[in-house]
Write a protein that holds these residues in place. Sequence first.
Motif, PDB file in Angstrom:
ATOM      1  N   ASN A 409       0.776  -1.155   0.022  1.00 45.16           N
ATOM      2  CA  ASN A 409      -0.134   0.080  -0.043  1.00 45.16           C
ATOM      3  C   ASN A 409       0.755   1.282  -0.134  1.00 45.16           C
ATOM      4  O   ASN A 409       0.183   2.419   0.235  1.00 45.16           O
ATOM      5  N   CYS A 410       2.187   1.110  -0.519  1.00 45.14           N
ATOM      6  CA  CYS A 410       2.939   2.524  -0.685  1.00 45.14           C
ATOM      7  C   CYS A 410       3.208   2.721  -2.013  1.00 45.14           C
ATOM      8  O   CYS A 410       3.779   1.437  -2.573  1.00 45.14           O
ATOM      9  N   PRO A 411       2.804   3.822  -2.585  1.00 45.59           N
ATOM     10  CA  PRO A 411       3.341   4.252  -3.757  1.00 45.59           C
ATOM     11  C   PRO A 411       4.792   4.184  -3.887  1.00 45.59           C
ATOM     12  O   PRO A 411       5.603   4.464  -2.835  1.00 45.59           O
ATOM     13  N   ILE A 412       5.202   3.771  -5.015  1.00 46.67           N
ATOM     14  CA  ILE A 412       6.641   3.848  -5.334  1.00 46.67           C
ATOM     15  C   ILE A 412       6.982   4.869  -6.360  1.00 46.67           C
ATOM     16  O   ILE A 412       6.351   4.642  -7.508  1.00 46.67           O
ATOM     17  N   VAL A 413       7.886   5.914  -6.050  1.00 45.38           N
ATOM     18  CA  VAL A 413       8.200   6.916  -7.016  1.00 45.38           C
ATOM     19  C   VAL A 413       9.504   6.441  -7.651  1.00 45.38           C
ATOM     20  O   VAL A 413      10.688   6.478  -7.013  1.00 45.38           O
ATOM     21  N   ASP A 414       9.506   6.205  -9.018  1.00 47.07           N
ATOM     22  CA  ASP A 414      10.735   5.753  -9.649  1.00 47.07           C
ATOM     23  C   ASP A 414      11.050   6.998 -10.281  1.00 47.07           C
ATOM     24  O   ASP A 414      10.513   7.333 -11.444  1.00 47.07           O
ATOM     25  N   VAL A 432      -1.271  10.984  -7.762  1.00 52.75           N
ATOM     26  CA  VAL A 432      -1.733  11.270  -8.932  1.00 52.75           C
ATOM     27  C   VAL A 432      -1.527  10.183  -9.976  1.00 52.75           C
ATOM     28  O   VAL A 432      -2.542  10.070 -10.616  1.00 52.75           O
ATOM     29  N   THR A 433      -0.318   9.802 -10.024  1.00 52.71           N
ATOM     30  CA  THR A 433       0.072   8.795 -11.159  1.00 52.71           C
ATOM     31  C   THR A 433      -0.237   7.297 -10.993  1.00 52.71           C
ATOM     32  O   THR A 433      -0.148   6.783  -9.786  1.00 52.71           O
ATOM     33  N   THR A 434      -0.949   6.793 -11.727  1.00 51.72           N
ATOM     34  CA  THR A 434      -1.166   5.309 -11.890  1.00 51.72           C
ATOM     35  C   THR A 434       0.311   4.686 -12.364  1.00 51.72           C
ATOM     36  O   THR A 434       0.742   5.364 -12.994  1.00 51.72           O
ATOM     37  N   LEU A 435       0.945   3.699 -11.200  1.00 49.65           N
ATOM     38  CA  LEU A 435       2.198   3.306 -11.415  1.00 49.65           C
ATOM     39  C   LEU A 435       2.171   2.000 -12.436  1.00 49.65           C
ATOM     40  O   LEU A 435       1.134   1.349 -12.072  1.00 49.65           O
ATOM     41  N   VAL A 436       3.119   2.105 -13.131  1.00 50.88           N
ATOM     42  CA  VAL A 436       3.652   0.763 -13.803  1.00 50.88           C
ATOM     43  C   VAL A 436       4.965   0.457 -13.476  1.00 50.88           C
ATOM     44  O   VAL A 436       5.892   1.366 -13.632  1.00 50.88           O
ATOM     45  N   PRO A 437       5.119  -0.723 -12.891  1.00 51.79           N
ATOM     46  CA  PRO A 437       6.544  -1.142 -12.482  1.00 51.79           C
ATOM     47  C   PRO A 437       7.372  -0.972 -13.697  1.00 51.79           C
ATOM     48  O   PRO A 437       7.092  -1.376 -14.948  1.00 51.79           O
ATOM     49  N   GLY A 438       8.421  -0.427 -13.436  1.00 50.11           N
ATOM     50  CA  GLY A 438       9.550  -0.228 -14.346  1.00 50.11           C
ATOM     51  C   GLY A 438       9.587   0.945 -15.365  1.00 50.11           C
ATOM     52  O   GLY A 438      10.464   1.200 -16.378  1.00 50.11           O
ATOM     53  N   SER A 439       8.444   1.869 -15.052  1.00 49.34           N
ATOM     54  CA  SER A 439       8.492   3.038 -15.684  1.00 49.34           C
ATOM     55  C   SER A 439       8.470   4.193 -14.916  1.00 49.34           C
ATOM     56  O   SER A 439       7.906   4.255 -13.631  1.00 49.34           O
ATOM     57  N   CYS A 440       9.271   5.125 -15.327  1.00 45.81           N
ATOM     58  CA  CYS A 440       9.471   6.470 -14.554  1.00 45.81           C
ATOM     59  C   CYS A 440       8.226   7.308 -14.786  1.00 45.81           C
ATOM     60  O   CYS A 440       8.236   8.544 -14.232  1.00 45.81           O
ATOM     61  N   THR A 441       7.253   6.997 -15.606  1.00 48.21           N
ATOM     62  CA  THR A 441       5.862   7.493 -15.852  1.00 48.21           C
ATOM     63  C   THR A 441       6.131   8.989 -16.655  1.00 48.21           C
ATOM     64  O   THR A 441       6.603   8.941 -17.691  1.00 48.21           O
ATOM     65  N   LEU A 442       5.753   9.926 -15.936  1.00 46.47           N
ATOM     66  CA  LEU A 442       5.543  11.248 -16.682  1.00 46.47           C
ATOM     67  C   LEU A 442       6.298  12.331 -16.055  1.00 46.47           C
ATOM     68  O   LEU A 442       6.881  12.242 -14.887  1.00 46.47           O
ATOM     69  N   PRO A 443       6.753  13.464 -16.951  1.00 48.93           N
ATOM     70  CA  PRO A 443       7.393  14.525 -16.472  1.00 48.93           C
ATOM     71  C   PRO A 443       7.131  15.248 -15.373  1.00 48.93           C
ATOM     72  O   PRO A 443       5.794  15.106 -15.154  1.00 48.93           O
ATOM     73  N   PHE A 444       7.996  15.634 -14.478  1.00 42.08           N
ATOM     74  CA  PHE A 444       7.418  16.405 -13.074  1.00 42.08           C
ATOM     75  C   PHE A 444       6.961  17.910 -13.791  1.00 42.08           C
ATOM     76  O   PHE A 444       7.408  18.291 -14.910  1.00 42.08           O
ATOM     77  N   PRO A 445       5.812  18.458 -13.345  1.00 43.87           N
ATOM     78  CA  PRO A 445       5.412  19.717 -13.994  1.00 43.87           C
ATOM     79  C   PRO A 445       6.220  20.780 -14.314  1.00 43.87           C
ATOM     80  O   PRO A 445       6.988  20.910 -13.298  1.00 43.87           O
ATOM     81  N   GLY A 446       6.313  21.220 -15.433  1.00 43.96           N
ATOM     82  CA  GLY A 446       7.140  22.273 -15.655  1.00 43.96           C
ATOM     83  C   GLY A 446       8.525  21.613 -16.393  1.00 43.96           C
ATOM     84  O   GLY A 446       9.336  22.603 -16.891  1.00 43.96           O
ATOM     85  N   ILE A 447       8.482  20.457 -16.555  1.00 41.48           N
ATOM     86  CA  ILE A 447       9.739  19.724 -17.038  1.00 41.48           C
ATOM     87  C   ILE A 447       9.545  19.186 -18.434  1.00 41.48           C
ATOM     88  O   ILE A 447       8.369  18.401 -18.537  1.00 41.48           O
ATOM     89  N   THR A 448      10.008  19.737 -19.568  1.00 40.21           N
ATOM     90  CA  THR A 448       9.445  19.454 -20.790  1.00 40.21           C
ATOM     91  C   THR A 448      10.182  18.446 -21.465  1.00 40.21           C
ATOM     92  O   THR A 448      10.879  18.654 -22.495  1.00 40.21           O
ATOM     93  N   ALA A 449      10.255  17.272 -20.872  1.00 39.89           N
ATOM     94  CA  ALA A 449      10.948  16.135 -21.408  1.00 39.89           C
ATOM     95  C   ALA A 449      10.256  15.522 -22.752  1.00 39.89           C
ATOM     96  O   ALA A 449       9.202  15.536 -22.780  1.00 39.89           O
TER      97      ALA A 449
END
Length: 653
Positions: A409-414, A432-449
């Motif tokens: 029950n603890c989110p993992i921030v990759d 916020v983010t639906t986690l998927v193991p092995g993915s760092c998911t989405l850019p931090f707000p304001g970071i235009t990756a």
Amino acid sequence: MSELKKYPPSAAWMANAHVKGPAAYQALVAEAEADHEAYWGRLARELLSWKKPFTKVLNDSEAPFFKWFEDGLLNVSYNCLDRNIEAGLGDKTAIIFEADDGSVNKVSYSQLLAKVAQLANALKKRGVKKGDRVVIYMPMSVEGVAAMQACARIGATHSVVFGGFSAQSLRDRVQDAGAVMVITADEQQRGGKSLPLKAIVDEALEGGNCPTLKDVIVYKRTGGNIAWVAGRDLWLHELTASESNVCEPEWVEAEHPLFLLYTSGSTGKPKGVQHSTGGYLLHAALTTKWTFDLKPDDVFWCTADIGWVTGHTYISYGPLALGGTEVVFEGIPTFPDAGRFWQMIQKHKVSIFYTAPTAIRSLIKAAESNEVVHPKNYDLTSLRLLGSVGEPINPAAWEWYYQHIGGGNCPIVDTFWQTETGGHMITPLPGVTTLVPGSCTLPFPGITAAIVDETGNDVPNGQGGILVVKKPWPSMIRTIYGDPERFKKSYYPSELKGYYLAGDGAIRDAETGYFTITGRIDDVLNVSGHRMGTMEIESALVSCTDLVAEAAVVGRPDDTTGEAICAFVVLKRPRPSGDEAKAIAKQLRDWVAKEIGPIAKPKDIRFGDNLPKTRSGKIMRRLLRSVAKGEAVTQDTSTLENPAILEQLGQAY
Ligand code: PRX
């Protein structure tokens, strides 16, 4: 990615996190997209205390040498210490320090400020001025964090060198930075052993080859025997004993260099990544708040060493800037046994835990082979959030971390980021983010990756490419110390339309748009989350001139350390085999440890009569990578002068 399990945020997380749910995230992204400068300006005003407010957010007139908040004045140590005390947190524990032997020392914000102020006063008395460089070569300790904060307080630029680096590496860094002082300790304590620090400083400074250096300040950690150079060496406790615990902060411009941190590139010697004061601290504080959701009652533990950027941003600066309580740990995860981390989480009621995949993978192995150190034996219910950093986390390790450490029950921030980026770039936000193991998911707000091809054009999702950041951001690298041209060439190559080149490959999922980092696209290796250049290791090997004629280094996948270093060596004597080869391999490993540090020791050493080269004389690295992996060689080998070497190189020592 669609076949992997997905973990949406719970309702409780969405209701209580600093960033509450996908709509709040989208609103921040939209705010930044609508007006990048206004967005960062708002956050810089909200999160930091300015002595003199800035009137201009971004100056891009000399791009890629961007300036953020340039006419604002502030002090990092004021923001991390004094303002928390002014807000009533003087008695709050800032640092819970646990030593290698398990002893614990808690330091409040007021006590930490007193220590920092005394050291800052002492540094000033020794003549250290704003802009001077101070090298810190310290064990994990309250004093190490205080040394960094003391430099920040007087506007000196620190350069922390990891305590595992050799005398040669330390000397290179002192010389490159033109440091006036080294702050060190007599020894460090790791896994029940005392290891030298001061002796390595002595060796690094031998022969007067660091002419800028005046003083060496020594923190007495173990009381072990050390040599003493009169007139140069000073005990920290003697120096600070009579100093006042009040020290007016030096108010510096936002662009003033807070620190240099040397890191490996694809060529040559490590480069001194230079960070700013205002922009860096903003992102350190903001990411600690949004990614880690740090709240007043949390106990935060980042297991990194202050010698790496993770230790800078998420030990020495981010958590303190928010008035948090954090654990600082001196030892290693396997001493006295591989339950150390879990035992410490239980003991200190850690609620946010941030570590590297390598540590997780090695602790999985340990737990599977020894019941006693299995996390199920510990009460880990204080945890509410887990983090991962430094290298990709494989889905199996992610799942284990999630189930066995986080109790499901603890989110993992990759968190994907780099020494150069100062703080998180692509990461889930809990709540916020639906986690998927092995993915760092989405850019931090304001970071235009984004992901582009070799000419800087966007590639569609589902197709891999080069990871870039399109717009500047506040905590970005400012330059490579003493080498602005190398900075431009390395990070802003002209073919990429003015985008920041991260040096990693990445791919976005066709369905979710989530990022997965596919690894470095240059000659940088990532071993146990430690970054190393293949060229650096090659130069170290060939500097063993008695033995080595030629060397090539590549990485190969490793189950525990992510990547392993594999060296191909041609000796100046006939190719050895059997016991002789083993003995020479050991000699070469020890040599590399002495030249760079134990972390750079090759795992495999392979000897050949020569190295495979193209007709034009270039080493065939792709072929070597296949050999290192033990794969069948599919490359064209018709140009090889001596095809027999492929068989020779198949044997690792
Ligand atoms: O390759 C990426 C990898 O580590 C590199 C940066 O190394 P360093 O500057 O030492 O900083 C490490 C700590 C921030 C990157 O270029 N890396 C870092 N985090 C991740 C990662 N790879 C995959 N996933 C991550 N979360």
